[in-house]
Design a protein around this motif. Structure first.
Motif, PDB file in Angstrom:
ATOM      1  N   VAL A   7      80.906   9.588 -38.613  1.00 36.60           N
ATOM      2  CA  VAL A   7      79.550   9.182 -37.766  1.00 36.60           C
ATOM      3  C   VAL A   7      78.892   8.095 -38.027  1.00 36.60           C
ATOM      4  O   VAL A   7      78.476   7.240 -37.399  1.00 36.60           O
ATOM      5  CB  VAL A   7      78.517  10.495 -37.944  1.00 36.60           C
ATOM      6  CG1 VAL A   7      77.081  10.396 -37.207  1.00 36.60           C
ATOM      7  CG2 VAL A   7      79.150  11.692 -37.478  1.00 36.60           C
ATOM      8  N   GLY A   8      78.575   8.012 -39.351  1.00 35.78           N
ATOM      9  CA  GLY A   8      77.892   6.617 -39.915  1.00 35.78           C
ATOM     10  C   GLY A   8      78.527   5.488 -39.167  1.00 35.78           C
ATOM     11  O   GLY A   8      77.886   4.422 -38.858  1.00 35.78           O
ATOM     12  N   ARG A   9      80.073   5.517 -39.618  1.00 34.77           N
ATOM     13  CA  ARG A   9      80.762   4.295 -39.278  1.00 34.77           C
ATOM     14  C   ARG A   9      80.644   4.187 -37.648  1.00 34.77           C
ATOM     15  O   ARG A   9      80.575   2.895 -37.166  1.00 34.77           O
ATOM     16  CB  ARG A   9      82.306   4.328 -39.705  1.00 34.77           C
ATOM     17  CG  ARG A   9      82.507   4.212 -41.162  1.00 34.77           C
ATOM     18  CD  ARG A   9      84.006   4.499 -41.380  1.00 34.77           C
ATOM     19  NE  ARG A   9      84.140   4.202 -42.912  1.00 34.77           N
ATOM     20  CZ  ARG A   9      85.420   4.394 -43.413  1.00 34.77           C
ATOM     21  NH1 ARG A   9      86.277   4.886 -42.919  1.00 34.77           N
ATOM     22  NH2 ARG A   9      85.351   4.455 -44.876  1.00 34.77           N
ATOM     23  N   ASN A  10      80.697   5.301 -36.747  1.00 37.91           N
ATOM     24  CA  ASN A  10      80.650   5.056 -35.429  1.00 37.91           C
ATOM     25  C   ASN A  10      79.241   4.476 -34.983  1.00 37.91           C
ATOM     26  O   ASN A  10      79.121   3.549 -34.223  1.00 37.91           O
ATOM     27  CB  ASN A  10      80.944   6.461 -34.770  1.00 37.91           C
ATOM     28  CG  ASN A  10      82.418   6.553 -34.872  1.00 37.91           C
ATOM     29  OD1 ASN A  10      83.233   5.921 -34.937  1.00 37.91           O
ATOM     30  ND2 ASN A  10      82.868   8.006 -34.876  1.00 37.91           N
ATOM     31  N   VAL A  11      78.378   4.972 -35.565  1.00 36.84           N
ATOM     32  CA  VAL A  11      77.050   4.598 -35.414  1.00 36.84           C
ATOM     33  C   VAL A  11      76.706   3.094 -35.610  1.00 36.84           C
ATOM     34  O   VAL A  11      76.378   2.260 -34.621  1.00 36.84           O
ATOM     35  CB  VAL A  11      75.689   5.507 -36.054  1.00 36.84           C
ATOM     36  CG1 VAL A  11      74.469   4.692 -35.939  1.00 36.84           C
ATOM     37  CG2 VAL A  11      75.758   6.701 -35.551  1.00 36.84           C
ATOM     38  N   LYS A  12      77.283   2.846 -36.768  1.00 39.09           N
ATOM     39  CA  LYS A  12      77.137   1.325 -36.945  1.00 39.09           C
ATOM     40  C   LYS A  12      77.760   0.302 -36.054  1.00 39.09           C
ATOM     41  O   LYS A  12      77.425  -0.653 -35.607  1.00 39.09           O
ATOM     42  CB  LYS A  12      77.683   1.142 -38.508  1.00 39.09           C
ATOM     43  CG  LYS A  12      77.239  -0.541 -38.842  1.00 39.09           C
ATOM     44  CD  LYS A  12      77.508  -0.652 -40.292  1.00 39.09           C
ATOM     45  CE  LYS A  12      77.160  -2.051 -40.771  1.00 39.09           C
ATOM     46  NZ  LYS A  12      77.528  -2.302 -42.066  1.00 39.09           N
ATOM     47  N   ARG A  13      79.117   0.771 -35.823  1.00 35.89           N
ATOM     48  CA  ARG A  13      79.962   0.121 -34.958  1.00 35.89           C
ATOM     49  C   ARG A  13      79.361  -0.168 -33.603  1.00 35.89           C
ATOM     50  O   ARG A  13      79.510  -1.344 -33.093  1.00 35.89           O
ATOM     51  CB  ARG A  13      81.340   0.651 -34.934  1.00 35.89           C
ATOM     52  CG  ARG A  13      82.268   0.024 -34.040  1.00 35.89           C
ATOM     53  CD  ARG A  13      83.530   0.755 -34.025  1.00 35.89           C
ATOM     54  NE  ARG A  13      83.475   2.218 -33.682  1.00 35.89           N
ATOM     55  CZ  ARG A  13      83.442   2.735 -32.508  1.00 35.89           C
ATOM     56  NH1 ARG A  13      83.287   2.409 -31.471  1.00 35.89           N
ATOM     57  NH2 ARG A  13      83.241   4.039 -32.349  1.00 35.89           N
ATOM     58  N   LEU A  14      78.846   1.042 -32.994  1.00 39.82           N
ATOM     59  CA  LEU A  14      78.192   0.896 -31.832  1.00 39.82           C
ATOM     60  C   LEU A  14      77.084   0.144 -31.750  1.00 39.82           C
ATOM     61  O   LEU A  14      76.846  -0.506 -30.619  1.00 39.82           O
ATOM     62  CB  LEU A  14      78.162   2.407 -31.104  1.00 39.82           C
ATOM     63  CG  LEU A  14      79.415   3.210 -30.839  1.00 39.82           C
ATOM     64  CD1 LEU A  14      79.039   4.632 -30.794  1.00 39.82           C
ATOM     65  CD2 LEU A  14      80.104   2.646 -29.643  1.00 39.82           C
ATOM     66  N   LEU A  39      72.239   7.012 -42.527  1.00 40.17           N
ATOM     67  CA  LEU A  39      73.337   7.718 -41.865  1.00 40.17           C
ATOM     68  C   LEU A  39      74.558   6.792 -41.590  1.00 40.17           C
ATOM     69  O   LEU A  39      75.499   7.294 -42.120  1.00 40.17           O
ATOM     70  CB  LEU A  39      72.837   7.935 -40.382  1.00 40.17           C
ATOM     71  CG  LEU A  39      73.585   8.555 -39.362  1.00 40.17           C
ATOM     72  CD1 LEU A  39      73.670   9.881 -39.586  1.00 40.17           C
ATOM     73  CD2 LEU A  39      72.972   8.412 -37.875  1.00 40.17           C
ATOM     74  N   GLU A  40      74.170   5.501 -41.661  1.00 43.92           N
ATOM     75  CA  GLU A  40      75.313   4.639 -41.732  1.00 43.92           C
ATOM     76  C   GLU A  40      76.260   4.476 -42.941  1.00 43.92           C
ATOM     77  O   GLU A  40      77.168   4.083 -42.964  1.00 43.92           O
ATOM     78  CB  GLU A  40      74.788   3.238 -41.187  1.00 43.92           C
ATOM     79  CG  GLU A  40      74.606   3.114 -39.654  1.00 43.92           C
ATOM     80  CD  GLU A  40      73.902   1.640 -39.460  1.00 43.92           C
ATOM     81  OE1 GLU A  40      74.063   0.837 -40.363  1.00 43.92           O
ATOM     82  OE2 GLU A  40      73.711   1.595 -38.188  1.00 43.92           O
ATOM     83  N   ARG A  41      75.440   4.673 -44.137  1.00 41.43           N
ATOM     84  CA  ARG A  41      76.004   4.664 -45.335  1.00 41.43           C
ATOM     85  C   ARG A  41      76.609   6.150 -45.574  1.00 41.43           C
ATOM     86  O   ARG A  41      77.137   6.401 -46.704  1.00 41.43           O
ATOM     87  CB  ARG A  41      74.980   4.464 -46.421  1.00 41.43           C
ATOM     88  CG  ARG A  41      74.595   3.070 -46.374  1.00 41.43           C
ATOM     89  CD  ARG A  41      73.878   2.645 -47.855  1.00 41.43           C
ATOM     90  NE  ARG A  41      72.659   3.681 -47.909  1.00 41.43           N
ATOM     91  CZ  ARG A  41      71.516   3.896 -47.714  1.00 41.43           C
ATOM     92  NH1 ARG A  41      70.969   2.919 -47.052  1.00 41.43           N
ATOM     93  NH2 ARG A  41      70.659   4.755 -48.265  1.00 41.43           N
TER      94      ARG A  41
END
Length: 68
Positions: A7-14, A39-41
């Motif tokens: 989820v963190g990776r997806n949030v950061k990417r978006l 969250l991103e971490r």
């Protein structure tokens, strides 16, 4: 993969793709910048409501945040 990390990776990417800062995303989602950072971490365990709140400013469906 740990779902928190996913989820963190997806949030950061978006977020980056939309050229939003953590502060801008936090304000739009009604969360704190510290929460977005954690969250991103992969250190936060978001609720379904949080996924819903994040999906709106990121312009995706909540399920997209859970997709590898």
């Amino acid at each position: 993969m740990d779902m928190r990390v996913l989820v963190g990776r997806n949030v950061k990417r978006l977020r980056v793709a939309l050229a939003l800062s953590q502060e801008q995303l936090a304000e739009a989602a009604g969360l704190s910048q510290q929460y977005i950072s954690g969250l991103e971490r992969g250190q936060r365990n978001p609720t379904i409501v949080t996924l819903w709140e994040l999906s709106r400013p990121l312009k995706v469906e909540p399920a997209d945040l859970l997709t590898p």
